[in-house]
Design an enzyme around this catalytic site. Structure first.
Site, PDB file in Angstrom:
ATOM      1  CG  ASP A  39      29.309 -54.232  22.765  1.00  0.00           C
ATOM      2  OD1 ASP A  39      28.172 -53.748  22.655  1.00  0.00           O
ATOM      3  OD2 ASP A  39      30.349 -53.524  22.882  1.00  0.00           O
ATOM      4  CB  ILE A  40      33.590 -53.482  19.522  1.00  0.00           C
ATOM      5  CG1 ILE A  40      34.993 -53.517  18.935  1.00  0.00           C
ATOM      6  CG2 ILE A  40      33.192 -52.089  19.980  1.00  0.00           C
ATOM      7  CD1 ILE A  40      35.126 -52.736  17.633  1.00  0.00           C
ATOM      8  CG  ASN A  97      20.593 -48.521  26.152  1.00  0.00           C
ATOM      9  OD1 ASN A  97      20.032 -48.524  27.238  1.00  0.00           O
ATOM     10  ND2 ASN A  97      21.842 -48.933  25.992  1.00  0.00           N
ATOM     11  CD  GLU A 105      27.478 -44.471  22.712  1.00  0.00           C
ATOM     12  OE1 GLU A 105      28.148 -45.415  22.244  1.00  0.00           O
ATOM     13  OE2 GLU A 105      27.882 -43.704  23.591  1.00  0.00           O
ATOM     14  CB  VAL A 106      24.465 -48.112  17.110  1.00  0.00           C
ATOM     15  CG1 VAL A 106      24.412 -48.596  15.668  1.00  0.00           C
ATOM     16  CG2 VAL A 106      25.903 -48.060  17.609  1.00  0.00           C
ATOM     17  CG  HIS A 110      21.893 -52.070  19.487  1.00  0.00           C
ATOM     18  ND1 HIS A 110      21.592 -50.914  18.789  1.00  0.00           N
ATOM     19  CD2 HIS A 110      22.484 -51.671  20.639  1.00  0.00           C
ATOM     20  CE1 HIS A 110      22.004 -49.870  19.483  1.00  0.00           C
ATOM     21  NE2 HIS A 110      22.530 -50.302  20.624  1.00  0.00           N
ATOM     22  CG  HIS A 112      23.200 -53.927  24.838  1.00  0.00           C
ATOM     23  ND1 HIS A 112      24.515 -53.558  24.643  1.00  0.00           N
ATOM     24  CD2 HIS A 112      22.460 -52.870  24.423  1.00  0.00           C
ATOM     25  CE1 HIS A 112      24.568 -52.321  24.142  1.00  0.00           C
ATOM     26  NE2 HIS A 112      23.330 -51.890  24.001  1.00  0.00           N
TER      27      HIS A 112
HETATM   28  P1  AMP Z   1      23.953 -48.457  22.660  1.00  0.00           P
HETATM   29  O1  AMP Z   1      24.610 -47.471  23.585  1.00  0.00           O
HETATM   30  O2  AMP Z   1      22.819 -49.214  23.304  1.00  0.00           O
HETATM   31  O3  AMP Z   1      23.571 -47.824  21.335  1.00  0.00           O
HETATM   32  O4  AMP Z   1      25.029 -49.574  22.367  1.00  0.00           O
HETATM   33  C1  AMP Z   1      25.897 -49.545  21.269  1.00  0.00           C
HETATM   34  C2  AMP Z   1      26.884 -50.687  21.470  1.00  0.00           C
HETATM   35  O5  AMP Z   1      27.497 -50.959  20.220  1.00  0.00           O
HETATM   36  C3  AMP Z   1      27.981 -50.398  22.480  1.00  0.00           C
HETATM   37  O6  AMP Z   1      27.938 -51.379  23.512  1.00  0.00           O
HETATM   38  C4  AMP Z   1      29.263 -50.496  21.627  1.00  0.00           C
HETATM   39  O7  AMP Z   1      30.344 -51.053  22.335  1.00  0.00           O
HETATM   40  C5  AMP Z   1      28.824 -51.371  20.478  1.00  0.00           C
HETATM   41  N1  AMP Z   1      29.559 -51.217  19.238  1.00  0.00           N
HETATM   42  C6  AMP Z   1      29.832 -50.065  18.575  1.00  0.00           C
HETATM   43  N2  AMP Z   1      30.519 -50.321  17.444  1.00  0.00           N
HETATM   44  C7  AMP Z   1      30.659 -51.667  17.384  1.00  0.00           C
HETATM   45  C8  AMP Z   1      31.277 -52.549  16.456  1.00  0.00           C
HETATM   46  N3  AMP Z   1      31.892 -52.114  15.344  1.00  0.00           N
HETATM   47  N4  AMP Z   1      31.243 -53.886  16.707  1.00  0.00           N
HETATM   48  C9  AMP Z   1      30.637 -54.347  17.817  1.00  0.00           C
HETATM   49  N5  AMP Z   1      30.027 -53.562  18.744  1.00  0.00           N
HETATM   50  C10 AMP Z   1      30.047 -52.245  18.520  1.00  0.00           C
END
Ligand code: AMP
Length: 126
Positions: A39-40, A97, A105-106, A110, A112
């Protein structure tokens, strides 16, 4: 900004771009079914993301529509990554999530994996 997890899959989401190697990531593991990367913005000593290779918006989408092979492959990959990272003892947390209330958010499923330190309470309490 939390996403609407009921929307169709968006091929321009950031994790689709990572899978296509259009943007960089720090790879942890890869097989036929899954890709894992750091994770970034880590929220724990260890914070790894595991994503399926297939086009699934969320855990809800994946659990409803993925094949048995995809589900088995993905779940095994999550367990494998945690074992390879040495997190099984003293323990880790796996979290997906789904949608706005969970803060997703994505819009590509995914999981975690958090570990490497005590993780505190399971959920934020008022
Ligand atoms: P969520 O809130 O469950 O959708 O988590 C999205 C996660 O993606 C967050 O923990 C971010 O830090 C992570 N994230 C977003 N962009 C990147 C990226 N380019 N590389 C790695 N992790 C990312």
């Amino acid at each position: 900004m939390p996403i609407d997890a009921t929307k169709p899959y968006d091929d321009d989401n950031i994790f689709a771009k990572i899978l296509r190697e259009e943007i960089p990531s720090t790879k942890v593991y890869e097989d036929e079914w899954a890709y894992a990367f750091e994770d970034i913005n880590p929220q724990a000593e260890n914070h790894t993301l595991v994503i399926p290779k297939g086009r699934y918006v969320s855990w809800d989408d994946f659990s409803a529509s993925a094949s048995a092979e995809e589900i088995a492959g993905f779940v095994r990959a999550v367990g494998h990554v945690a074992r390879e990272k040495g997190l099984v003892e003293p323990g880790y947390r796996a979290l997906a999530n789904v949608g706005p209330h969970a803060g997703q958010e994505v819009p590509h499923l995914h999981v975690h994996i958090f570990g490497g330190e005590p993780l505190g309470p399971m959920i934020w309490k008022r």
